[in-house]
Design an enzyme around this catalytic site. Structure first.
Site, PDB file in Angstrom:
ATOM      1  N   ASP A 103      44.603  42.627  33.314  1.00 15.65           N
ATOM      2  CA  ASP A 103      43.225  42.514  33.772  1.00 15.65           C
ATOM      3  C   ASP A 103      42.528  43.869  33.793  1.00 15.65           C
ATOM      4  OD1 ASP A 103      44.361  43.726  36.045  1.00 15.65           O
ATOM      5  OD2 ASP A 103      44.473  41.850  37.157  1.00 15.65           O
TER       6      ASP A 103
ATOM      7  N   GLY B   8      48.378  37.807  32.618  1.00 11.90           N
ATOM      8  CA  GLY B   8      47.813  38.365  33.839  1.00 11.90           C
ATOM      9  C   GLY B   8      47.251  39.767  33.734  1.00 11.90           C
TER      10      GLY B   8
ATOM     11  N   ASN C 132      44.106  37.448  40.829  1.00 15.08           N
ATOM     12  CA  ASN C 132      43.156  36.785  39.928  1.00 15.08           C
ATOM     13  C   ASN C 132      43.831  36.183  38.697  1.00 15.08           C
ATOM     14  OD1 ASN C 132      43.600  38.888  38.093  1.00 15.08           O
ATOM     15  ND2 ASN C 132      41.685  39.947  38.559  1.00 15.08           N
ATOM     16  N   ASP C 133      45.159  36.071  38.720  1.00 15.71           N
ATOM     17  CA  ASP C 133      45.875  35.547  37.545  1.00 15.71           C
ATOM     18  C   ASP C 133      45.424  34.139  37.182  1.00 15.71           C
ATOM     19  OD1 ASP C 133      47.211  37.913  37.560  1.00 15.71           O
ATOM     20  OD2 ASP C 133      49.189  37.074  37.985  1.00 15.71           O
TER      21      ASP C 133
ATOM     22  N   ASN D   6      48.799  44.252  34.879  1.00 18.16           N
ATOM     23  CA  ASN D   6      48.287  43.308  35.859  1.00 18.16           C
ATOM     24  C   ASN D   6      47.990  44.068  37.151  1.00 18.16           C
ATOM     25  OD1 ASN D   6      47.683  41.180  37.528  1.00 18.16           O
ATOM     26  ND2 ASN D   6      49.519  39.980  37.073  1.00 18.16           N
TER      27      ASN D   6
ATOM     28  N   GLU E 185      34.464  44.645  11.711  1.00 15.97           N
ATOM     29  CA  GLU E 185      35.683  44.211  11.036  1.00 15.97           C
ATOM     30  C   GLU E 185      35.318  43.510   9.732  1.00 15.97           C
ATOM     31  OE1 GLU E 185      39.651  41.535  12.044  1.00 15.97           O
ATOM     32  OE2 GLU E 185      37.676  40.799  12.650  1.00 15.97           O
TER      33      GLU E 185
ATOM     34  N   ASP F  96      33.859  41.778  15.908  1.00 16.48           N
ATOM     35  CA  ASP F  96      34.866  40.909  15.309  1.00 16.48           C
ATOM     36  C   ASP F  96      34.277  40.143  14.129  1.00 16.48           C
ATOM     37  OD1 ASP F  96      37.547  39.493  15.610  1.00 16.48           O
ATOM     38  OD2 ASP F  96      36.170  37.791  15.800  1.00 16.48           O
TER      39      ASP F  96
END
Length: 610
Positions: A156, A154, A134-135, A129, A350, A321
């Site tokens: 980032d 959190g 910006n959490d 974090n 994947e 993905d």
């Protein structure tokens, strides 16, 4: 005065019709020069459209939803500039400026990740974090709560940037963070695979500009930025979901139907049509609406979005993905469009399958897929076969029987003939969806050494999952949150800071020092990056293989037996040839190759032959 005020009010009212413009800008000198710009706003399709500066409109496409207008312009041979779209409906009109930017020098031929790299996989919300401010974000629903395993914690972009020197010290040359685009789900949004805006970084991770800065900081260190891209689905909170451009923007049955997850239906010659459709078109989960890549508007949207991010953020590769769940032809077209624009760009998909032929099917120019006249165009696939063996507890199997112990590794590599390019396969013992390696082996350092040595010395591109290099464990049986724990030291107030040598425990340093030594050694070893392989049938649960080229040779010995093993070196004369000695990369011990070689139980040797 009244006329002027009236005209101004009309202009403001009309301009408000445009809520979204995607892509928000483009570049000149692109192979993808026919740019389809999506304008979104109230009844936007009722307007006639013109454009300034001699730009040619090649096509205007309306859908059943009048709030969308797709305008295709030709940008070939057009210099970088701003130009203006004019939207007119009767006497009312308004304008929208659009920018064509200059590309970075040599952008088309950017170097991507390859077998000389080691990729470091980060669960973005759980690494560090760097900016607690910006959490949380007023516009986004889920708030940070570290007490919840499946909540936002959190982590980032700033946290990644602040610890890039740590990642580099480890020996990593490429960083793969899990998706960073906005995900506005009420729960589990830290996962970020159900995105709500694919042109915008999630504000709880940072800004688009922060992401560009992360790329620049990586490049300053000679490292690469790999974006985790999702082509198969969005999140149900995506901004389009309440006002779809077309009904068939999504695969609808109508509405939700869950995929059967049987990816084998995509190549099974005996599969029923309904099973094939339900796999490919079914939704991964109810909160992830399945995109219809068979719709040309959707497919082009995804192509342009991918190219936009590469160009905008100066990316070095994609990990895609759920690659094999998308429309087969659509995803092949998407992949080819990316690699046509960037011929050296690597994309790893994947395809979570557990037979070699089924995985090989999805690699570009696959001999297996050619039987069905299919080519995915995908340069790289993930070696789930190797992951299944390493992460499945192979080093807990002390007996080297016909199909147990390291014989599983040997048997796996005998299938390399199926892959068009074995050097482009992504190697891993674990990732953010599997059990933690150190959980499987109960933090047995010797078994960790064995697993890491395998992925560092066989063919392909190794990937390490964050935290394993300090002994982090996690039990998938307790939920995904447990295999995605916070990295110690990434949060203010953490008592253990594993990002620094002095902050790590003795045990954490033991794991880290070994991992860093191994992968920093690997960086300069072209014999590992693209050399040939010869391996020998295991005996007494000991597996021996050589990586070699015209200039050098590496002998790797993996003893999965609990007991010390001694063997005659002349067994491997085919590869030892005139080499006299070998120096172990890990211990610096020297071995006389004229004598028998001994190796301790549950250990490895990586011998540079002299």
């Amino acid at each position: 005065m009244k006329k002027l005020l009236f005209a101004l009010l009309i202009s403001i009212s009309a301009f408000a019709q445009i809520d979204k413009v995607e892509p928000p800008f483009w570049w000149n000198d692109m192979t993808h020069s026919d740019v389809q710009i999506m304008f979104y706003g109230k009844n936007i399709a009722q307007n006639e459209v013109t454009v300034s500066n001699g730009i040619i409109i090649k096509g205007i496409q309306k859908t059943e939803n009048p709030n969308y207008l797709f305008v295709t312009i030709e940008t070939k041979n057009i210099p970088a500039q701003d130009f203006v779209f004019t939207f007119k409906n009767g006497k009312k009109s308004f304008t929208q400026t659009y920018s064509l930017k200059s590309r970075r020098e040599n952008s088309r031929f950017r170097k991507s990740f390859d077998s000389s790299d080691m990729m470091y996989l980060i669960m973005s919300d759980r690494f560090a974090n760097g900016n607690p401010n910006n959490d949380n974000n007023d516009a986004l629903t889920e708030k940070a709560d570290r007490t919840k395993d499946n909540g936002r914690h959190g982590g980032d972009i700033e946290g990644i940037i602040k610890n890039l020197d740590y990642i580099k010290e480890l020996g990593a040359t490429a960083v793969w963070p899990t998706p960073l685009c906005e995900d506005n789900d009420e729960r589990g949004s830290y996962h970020t695979y159900g995105q709500s805006d694919v042109y915008k970084i999630d504000a709880r991770f940072g800004t688009n500009e922060d992401y560009v800065r992360m790329s620049a900081e990586l490049h300053k260190r000679g490292m690469k930025n790999i974006m985790d891209y999702v082509t198969n689905h969005w999140g149900y909170k995506h901004w389009m979901m309440n006002d779809l451009p077309t009904y068939d923007w999504l695969n609808q049955f109508p509405g939700f139907k869950q995929t059967n997850y049987k990816m084998t239906t995509q190549f099974d010659p005996n599969a029923s049509a309904i099973d094939t459709k339900n796999c490919m078109d079914g939704w991964f989960v109810k909160s992830m609406p399945d995109l219809n890549q068979n719709n040309p508007l959707v497919l082009n949207y995804l192509i342009q979005n991918a190219i936009w991010w590469i160009e905008y953020a100066d990316l070095d590769g994609f990990r895609v993905d759920t690659y094999s769940y998308a429309d087969k032809q659509g995803i092949a077209t998407w992949t080819k469009a990316i690699t046509d624009e960037y011929p050296n760009f690597n994309i790893v998909g994947e395809a979570w399958l557990y037979t070699h032929a089924q995985i090989a099917y999805w690699q570009k120019d696959s001999k297996v897929a050619a039987i069905q006249s299919y080519n995915s165009n995908l340069p790289s696939v993930m070696d789930f076969m190797l992951q299944g063996i390493l992460g499945g507890g192979v080093f807990n199997e002390n007996k080297g029987n016909w199909n147990e112990g390291v014989t599983k590794l040997y048997d796996s590599f005998t299938n390399d003939f199926l892959y068009p390019d074995v050097n482009k396969i992504l190697l891993f013992a674990e990732n953010h969806d599997t059990n933690r390696l150190n959980e499987v082996y109960k933090n047995d350092f010797k078994k960790y050494q064995m697993a890491m040595t395998i992925i560092a010395t066989v063919r392909g591109i190794p990937q390490v999952y964050y935290g394993s290099e300090i002994g982090m464990a996690g039990d998938k049986g307790k939920g995904d949150g447990d295999i995605r724990r916070d990295f110690p030291g990434g949060w203010n107030g953490d008592t253990n800071n594993a990002f620094t040598k002095t902050g790590r425990t003795e045990e954490q340093n033991k794991f880290f020092d070994f991992t860093a030594k191994l992968f920093n050694w690997r960086k300069s070893k072209t014999v590992i990056h693209n050399g040939k392989t010869t391996h020998y049938i295991p005996e007494n649960n000991v597996y021996v293989y050589f990586r070699y080229n015209e200039k050098e040779s590496i002998m790797v010995v993996v003893n999965n037996n609990e007991e010390k093993q001694t063997f005659k070196s002349n067994t491997f004369q085919e590869n030892l040839k005139n080499y006299k000695s070998g120096k172990d990369v890990l211990s610096d011990a020297s071995f006389d190759l004229k004598n028998d070689i001994s190796i301790e139980g549950k250990s490895v040797l990586v011998l540079e032959l002299k």
